[in-house]
Design a protein around this motif. Sequence first.
Motif, PDB file in Angstrom:
ATOM      1  N   VAL A 145       1.710   3.747  -7.808  1.00  0.00           N
ATOM      2  CA  VAL A 145       1.070   4.873  -9.031  1.00  0.00           C
ATOM      3  C   VAL A 145      -0.270   4.549  -9.588  1.00  0.00           C
ATOM      4  O   VAL A 145      -0.784   5.443 -10.310  1.00  0.00           O
ATOM      5  N   ASP A 146      -0.785   3.335  -9.248  1.00  0.00           N
ATOM      6  CA  ASP A 146      -1.857   3.082  -9.951  1.00  0.00           C
ATOM      7  C   ASP A 146      -2.947   2.212  -9.338  1.00  0.00           C
ATOM      8  O   ASP A 146      -3.891   2.930  -8.443  1.00  0.00           O
ATOM      9  N   SER A 147      -2.717   1.003  -8.643  1.00  0.00           N
ATOM     10  CA  SER A 147      -3.856   0.530  -7.946  1.00  0.00           C
ATOM     11  C   SER A 147      -4.402   0.658  -6.890  1.00  0.00           C
ATOM     12  O   SER A 147      -5.543   0.396  -6.449  1.00  0.00           O
ATOM     13  N   GLU A 158     -13.724   8.907 -19.772  1.00  0.00           N
ATOM     14  CA  GLU A 158     -12.228   9.555 -19.908  1.00  0.00           C
ATOM     15  C   GLU A 158     -11.315   8.542 -19.002  1.00  0.00           C
ATOM     16  O   GLU A 158     -10.162   8.490 -19.605  1.00  0.00           O
ATOM     17  N   ARG A 159     -11.868   7.748 -17.866  1.00  0.00           N
ATOM     18  CA  ARG A 159     -11.023   6.832 -17.031  1.00  0.00           C
ATOM     19  C   ARG A 159     -10.227   5.763 -18.126  1.00  0.00           C
ATOM     20  O   ARG A 159      -9.341   5.110 -17.857  1.00  0.00           O
ATOM     21  N   MET A 160     -10.985   5.621 -19.123  1.00  0.00           N
ATOM     22  CA  MET A 160     -10.514   4.511 -19.986  1.00  0.00           C
ATOM     23  C   MET A 160      -8.954   4.693 -20.593  1.00  0.00           C
ATOM     24  O   MET A 160      -8.371   4.012 -21.099  1.00  0.00           O
ATOM     25  N   ILE A 161      -8.716   6.060 -20.719  1.00  0.00           N
ATOM     26  CA  ILE A 161      -7.325   6.372 -21.272  1.00  0.00           C
ATOM     27  C   ILE A 161      -6.361   5.818 -20.171  1.00  0.00           C
ATOM     28  O   ILE A 161      -5.203   5.488 -21.050  1.00  0.00           O
ATOM     29  N   LEU A 162      -6.270   5.376 -19.081  1.00  0.00           N
ATOM     30  CA  LEU A 162      -5.833   4.766 -18.384  1.00  0.00           C
ATOM     31  C   LEU A 162      -5.081   3.362 -18.789  1.00  0.00           C
ATOM     32  O   LEU A 162      -4.347   2.633 -18.217  1.00  0.00           O
ATOM     33  N   ASN A 163      -6.181   2.881 -19.798  1.00  0.00           N
ATOM     34  CA  ASN A 163      -5.953   1.579 -20.215  1.00  0.00           C
ATOM     35  C   ASN A 163      -5.110   1.746 -21.611  1.00  0.00           C
ATOM     36  O   ASN A 163      -5.159   0.542 -22.420  1.00  0.00           O
ATOM     37  N   PHE A 164      -4.362   2.840 -21.868  1.00  0.00           N
ATOM     38  CA  PHE A 164      -3.423   3.018 -23.167  1.00  0.00           C
ATOM     39  C   PHE A 164      -2.384   1.513 -22.805  1.00  0.00           C
ATOM     40  O   PHE A 164      -1.852   1.080 -21.870  1.00  0.00           O
ATOM     41  N   ILE A 209      -1.981  12.616 -11.669  1.00  0.00           N
ATOM     42  CA  ILE A 209      -2.608  12.400 -13.108  1.00  0.00           C
ATOM     43  C   ILE A 209      -3.896  11.245 -12.736  1.00  0.00           C
ATOM     44  O   ILE A 209      -4.901  11.641 -13.328  1.00  0.00           O
ATOM     45  N   LYS A 210      -3.583  10.371 -11.953  1.00  0.00           N
ATOM     46  CA  LYS A 210      -4.681   9.233 -11.805  1.00  0.00           C
ATOM     47  C   LYS A 210      -5.821  10.134 -10.929  1.00  0.00           C
ATOM     48  O   LYS A 210      -7.005   9.768 -11.186  1.00  0.00           O
ATOM     49  N   ARG A 211      -5.517  10.875 -10.062  1.00  0.00           N
ATOM     50  CA  ARG A 211      -6.171  11.535  -9.391  1.00  0.00           C
ATOM     51  C   ARG A 211      -7.407  12.435 -10.118  1.00  0.00           C
ATOM     52  O   ARG A 211      -8.578  12.185  -9.870  1.00  0.00           O
ATOM     53  N   GLY A 247      -9.933   3.390  -6.265  1.00  0.00           N
ATOM     54  CA  GLY A 247     -11.196   2.576  -5.917  1.00  0.00           C
ATOM     55  C   GLY A 247     -11.794   1.389  -6.628  1.00  0.00           C
ATOM     56  O   GLY A 247     -12.629   0.902  -6.561  1.00  0.00           O
ATOM     57  N   LYS A 248     -10.795   0.890  -7.727  1.00  0.00           N
ATOM     58  CA  LYS A 248     -11.155  -0.349  -8.345  1.00  0.00           C
ATOM     59  C   LYS A 248     -10.634  -1.514  -7.581  1.00  0.00           C
ATOM     60  O   LYS A 248      -9.489  -1.635  -7.340  1.00  0.00           O
ATOM     61  N   THR A 249     -11.626  -2.469  -7.257  1.00  0.00           N
ATOM     62  CA  THR A 249     -11.259  -3.476  -6.549  1.00  0.00           C
ATOM     63  C   THR A 249     -11.719  -4.756  -7.079  1.00  0.00           C
ATOM     64  O   THR A 249     -12.747  -4.547  -7.810  1.00  0.00           O
TER      65      THR A 249
HETATM   66  N1  GLY Z   1      -6.008   0.930 -13.420  1.00  0.00           N
HETATM   67  C1  GLY Z   1      -6.998   1.346 -14.400  1.00  0.00           C
HETATM   68  C2  GLY Z   1      -8.010   2.213 -13.435  1.00  0.00           C
HETATM   69  O1  GLY Z   1      -7.814   2.388 -12.530  1.00  0.00           O
HETATM   70  O2  GLY Z   1      -8.905   2.779 -14.230  1.00  0.00           O
END
Ligand code: GLY
Length: 344
Positions: free
Chosen positions: A129-131, A230-236, A216-218, A135-137
Amino acid sequence: MKLTMQLKSRSYDIILKAGCLANLHQFTNVQHRKVFVLTDSGVPAAYAQTVAAQCPEATVYTIPQGEGSKCLKVYGQVLQAMLAFGMDRRDLLVAVGGGVVGDITGFAAATYLRGMDYVQIPTTLLAQVDSSVGGKTAIDLPGGKNLVGAFKQPVCVLCDPDTLRTLPRKFLADGMGEVIKYGMIWDEKLFALLEQYDLDRIHEVMDQVIASCVDIKRQVVEHDEFDTGERMILNFGHTLGHAVESYYHYVTYTHGSAVAAGMCMMAKKTCSEDVYQRLCRCVTAYELPTKVLAPMAELVPLCGNDKKRASASLRFIVCQHIGKAEIRSMPFTEFAAWMGGKQA
Ligand code: GLY
Ligand code: NAD
């Protein structure tokens, strides 16, 4: 089901399908190229073997399980093994495992010979669902988590929910921390669905839940691939969650459980009693903590190390209403006083 991450030349498909692990060859070219499959010692070996068996020229490389493998030493060993296998830029890396395997594979793909293709085949709920998407590595340094990394999108993601059947309960719960986060930041209907289930029964609707989270992540990543807004909201939940992980030396709390506690602690400060109670009930139903014993005065200074801190300000995420997130910024000293912790 197929979702497409639209990022111009870096666009890719995310396949959500039971059994898709056995069909890598349908989704990406494995002919006439070497395929290096990276996995870890806790992932059932059959998954990586199934992937390798579809490729005419493949090798499986297994790193020790656990966050400790996301380090410079193991990263160097992986690169050396790729070199020894004779990989060149046109070849392919495949991650078969959770976020640890995915992050190190992605970073190897971003850096080996200045970059090559890689595929994510996530086998934990957190990775599905996330990692694996976005593309964050990264790898860790002794001084902290994810301190060395790159943005490197995979060429495709194969999300096979069947792999969750072997996942230990503790890691299933861990992934649910991130799932609940998606409901809180974006999707009230998803949250309401989660409220109807618990950790024992969530498998009944797991495909739907994973699809909602990935979608949602997409959307978030398409708007802000490089994490500047906006991507920062994933850090709730992550500002306090990271502090919890760090306070307990990354041993007592796994990432998702620390995030769950972080969300509840932030909600207690910022939400109505009704929203706070709904969040706590949901978190508890998935066997995750709503708080930790560490005093706020000890946690708040650790928030100061959060990567979202811009100079003397700290940015953090607040969900006053279920399904809606906002980014707030505050001088760190004010944040410390507001949360009831000592100043760093
Ligand atoms: N897991 C947070 C992000 O992908 O930005
Ligand atoms: P993990 O990769 O350590 O996997 C958890 C455990 O489950 C491991 O011991 C693994 O061997 C085992 N496992 C994996 N799949 C299995 C399966 N199907 N059956 C049985 N066992 C299985 O942990 P994780 O929670 O998946 O990922 C955590 C990592 O992800 C952290 O390093 C974190 O920083 C990173 N992460 C990255 C991003 C990103 O955007 N890149 C986002 C969130 C988290």
